[in-house]
Design a protein around this motif. Structure first.
Motif, PDB file in Angstrom:
ATOM      1  N   ASN A 382     -55.006 -65.873 -10.255  1.00  0.00           N
ATOM      2  CA  ASN A 382     -54.127 -64.726 -10.466  1.00  0.00           C
ATOM      3  C   ASN A 382     -53.317 -64.522  -9.194  1.00  0.00           C
ATOM      4  O   ASN A 382     -53.679 -65.052  -8.138  1.00  0.00           O
ATOM      5  CB  ASN A 382     -54.935 -63.475 -10.826  1.00  0.00           C
ATOM      6  N   PRO A 383     -52.237 -63.763  -9.245  1.00  0.00           N
ATOM      7  CA  PRO A 383     -51.392 -63.645  -8.057  1.00  0.00           C
ATOM      8  C   PRO A 383     -51.989 -62.817  -6.929  1.00  0.00           C
ATOM      9  O   PRO A 383     -51.491 -62.894  -5.797  1.00  0.00           O
ATOM     10  CB  PRO A 383     -50.124 -62.957  -8.594  1.00  0.00           C
ATOM     11  N   PHE A 384     -53.039 -62.039  -7.184  1.00  0.00           N
ATOM     12  CA  PHE A 384     -53.426 -60.986  -6.243  1.00  0.00           C
ATOM     13  C   PHE A 384     -54.702 -61.267  -5.458  1.00  0.00           C
ATOM     14  O   PHE A 384     -54.840 -60.835  -4.318  1.00  0.00           O
ATOM     15  CB  PHE A 384     -53.584 -59.658  -6.995  1.00  0.00           C
ATOM     16  N   HIS A 385     -55.656 -61.958  -6.075  1.00  0.00           N
ATOM     17  CA  HIS A 385     -56.958 -62.197  -5.445  1.00  0.00           C
ATOM     18  C   HIS A 385     -57.265 -63.695  -5.474  1.00  0.00           C
ATOM     19  O   HIS A 385     -57.154 -64.327  -6.534  1.00  0.00           O
ATOM     20  CB  HIS A 385     -58.067 -61.434  -6.177  1.00  0.00           C
ATOM     21  N   PRO A 386     -57.673 -64.271  -4.347  1.00  0.00           N
ATOM     22  CA  PRO A 386     -57.936 -65.714  -4.326  1.00  0.00           C
ATOM     23  C   PRO A 386     -59.190 -66.082  -5.105  1.00  0.00           C
ATOM     24  O   PRO A 386     -60.180 -65.348  -5.115  1.00  0.00           O
ATOM     25  CB  PRO A 386     -58.096 -66.016  -2.836  1.00  0.00           C
ATOM     26  N   LEU A 387     -59.152 -67.216  -5.746  1.00  0.00           N
ATOM     27  CA  LEU A 387     -60.286 -67.717  -6.517  1.00  0.00           C
ATOM     28  C   LEU A 387     -61.506 -67.832  -5.612  1.00  0.00           C
ATOM     29  O   LEU A 387     -61.431 -68.351  -4.492  1.00  0.00           O
ATOM     30  CB  LEU A 387     -59.930 -69.077  -7.104  1.00  0.00           C
ATOM     31  N   GLY A 388     -62.639 -67.322  -6.070  1.00  0.00           N
ATOM     32  CA  GLY A 388     -63.883 -67.389  -5.316  1.00  0.00           C
ATOM     33  C   GLY A 388     -64.136 -66.220  -4.403  1.00  0.00           C
ATOM     34  O   GLY A 388     -65.254 -66.075  -3.883  1.00  0.00           O
TER      35      GLY A 388
END
Length: 463
Positions: A382-388
């Motif tokens: 998603n644009p707002f929170h990094p994966l993981g």
């Protein structure tokens, strides 16, 4: 190491409902009326109390939350907001020692130690006299490092009741009685399912706050409280800056909705967006007027259910938001903002159409559907929170996704703590829109604002 010593104290209670909010509001307004510059603070995630405190003090209040922020960051935020003010007034939450576990982590007492601030305890003395001394003696000795500076006796019944209380407490404990308050009936600020009624829905707030100020000035020793605040010891300056260096202007505009429906925002979240290079513009979902060009949209929390009719009636804005979201505009929505992006909102037996960005419906229930702090793992791009990433937040919602909830919804968050939206998940994603029940704090998720601004820049550039 440099030190500074802002005058400060914390108002705490033995439990929720002890009267600390009314007392804090009255003290803030009384001190402000006496020409003291008051820096108001609210411990914990509460938006509504913080807004009332800001109105009382004549200066925006700041939330201090030990769940979100480590002790050094809490001190840095406190010192930043208290700088140049005559006195800092911090309202606690729940009971003084109530925290997340048996050790009392994240309690008001823990915050008092972090800020090395004296505590003024607000005590409900209904049908109690000498027992109050025993309770206070237990409070004073329960945890090491607590500075119990005095007590304000609330809901006292008359002169004789007050005298017995004062004599018993000061004789048996030596704890100063800083004031005795009568019972206020009816409660000057009514409550409902999420706490105090919003100032946006309750008229006459200035008269209410001035009335509370008179009660506090007449029944509490303001001079002794100021002396207590001024005697607070020096605090060490933080080792690291509260904020990173501000970014150059990104040439983008992010709109955020602030009206009678949606208005829950931490000021630090807005400041983080500005520091990341965005210009901000305030918008309304209730006004049909055209919006300026925006490259991102932030929909905070609030009470959309109380404004469901006007929100539904403003068809032009509902269609505008839907078109912007489905057209790829970066949109970040928290709790009430998510409810607006759903297909419909049901409250008190009536269903109202909303923006329809997500194929779910919400309904407001008589009991909380999610209440407390959350931790969630980011499991979808998603644009707002990094994966993981592990995202801290909080939720307080009486609404839920109404049955039947579709299968295979595109959730971005897997709940490690908390309820979320459905099936242990939160954070729906569609195009560049992210919407969930969790509220976040920008200082606890430092990646959020730069990523939001980067997404807005990409939108502007047609990337």
């Amino acid at each position: 190491m440099a030190t500074t010593s802002p005058p400060r104290f914390i108002l705490a209670g033995l439990s929720g409902g002890a009267g600390k909010t009314i007392c804090t509001l009255g003290l803030c307004r009384a001190l402000a009326r006496a020409d003291h510059a008051v820096a108001p603070f609210k411990k914990g995630p509460d938006y509504i109390d913080a807004v009332w405190l800001g109105l009382a003090a004549g200066r925006p209040a700041t939330n201090l939350d030990p769940f979100f922020l480590d002790p050094e960051t809490l001190r840095a935020l406190f010192l930043d907001r208290a700088r140049g003010q005559d006195v800092a007034v911090v309202e606690g939450n729940r009971g003084l020692f109530d925290g997340l576990d048996r050790e009392g982590s994240c309690s008001t007492a823990a915050l008092a130690r972090t800020l090395d601030a004296p505590v003024v305890l607000v005590m409900d003395c209904t049908k109690m006299t000498r027992t109050a001394a025993a309770v206070l003696q237990g409070v004073a000795g329960f945890e090491p490092g607590l500075r119990l500076g005095g007590v304000i006796l609330n809901r006292t019944a008359g002169h004789r009741h007050r005298e017995i209380l004062r004599e018993s407490i000061e004789h048996h404990t030596g704890i100063p009685v800083l004031g005795t308050l009568p019972k206020l009936d009816p409660d000057p600020i009514p409550e409902r399912h999420m706490g105090l009624i919003s100032n946006r829905e309750h008229g006459g707030q200035e008269e209410i706050l001035d009335g509370l100020a008179r009660v506090l000035a007449d029944n509490v020793d303001l001079a002794r409280i100021l002396d207590l605040a001024r005697a607070a010891p020096a605090l060490s300056a933080p080792q690291k800056p509260l904020w990173p260096e501000p970014a150059a202007s990104a040439g983008v505009t992010i709109g955020y909705v602030r009206d009678a429906a949606l208005w829950f925002y931490y000021e630090e979240n807005l400041e983080a967006l500005r520091r990341a290079g965005a210009a901000l513009v305030e918008l309304s979902l209730l006004d049909p007027a055209p919006w300026p060009e925006i490259h991102g949209l932030y929909l905070g929390g609030g009470f959309p259910e109380t404004m469901a009719g006007p929100l539904a009636a403003n068809v032009a804005v509902r269609e505008r938001v839907r078109a912007l979201a489905l057209g790829g505009l970066p949109v970040y929505a928290e709790c009430g903002g998510f409810m607006y992006l759903a297909r419909s909102l049901t409250w008190e037996g009536r269903s109202w159409p909303m923006a329809g960005v997500f194929d779910v419906d919400t309904e407001v229930c008589p009991r909380p559907s999610g209440l407390g702090y959350v931790r969630a793992e980011v499991v979808r791009e998603n644009p707002f929170h990094p994966l993981g990433a592990l995202l801290p937040g909080h939720e307080f919602h009486y609404s839920r996704c109404a049955a039947p909830v579709p299968d295979n919804l595109p959730f971005a968050l897997a709940m490690r703590r908390g309820h979320g939206m459905h099936g242990g998940h939160d954070g729906l994603v569609r195009a560049n829109t992210f919407a969930g029940y969790a509220h976040i704090h920008a200082l606890a998720a430092p990646w959020w604002a730069p990523r939001f601004v980067a997404a807005a820049r990409a939108r502007r550039d047609g990337a």
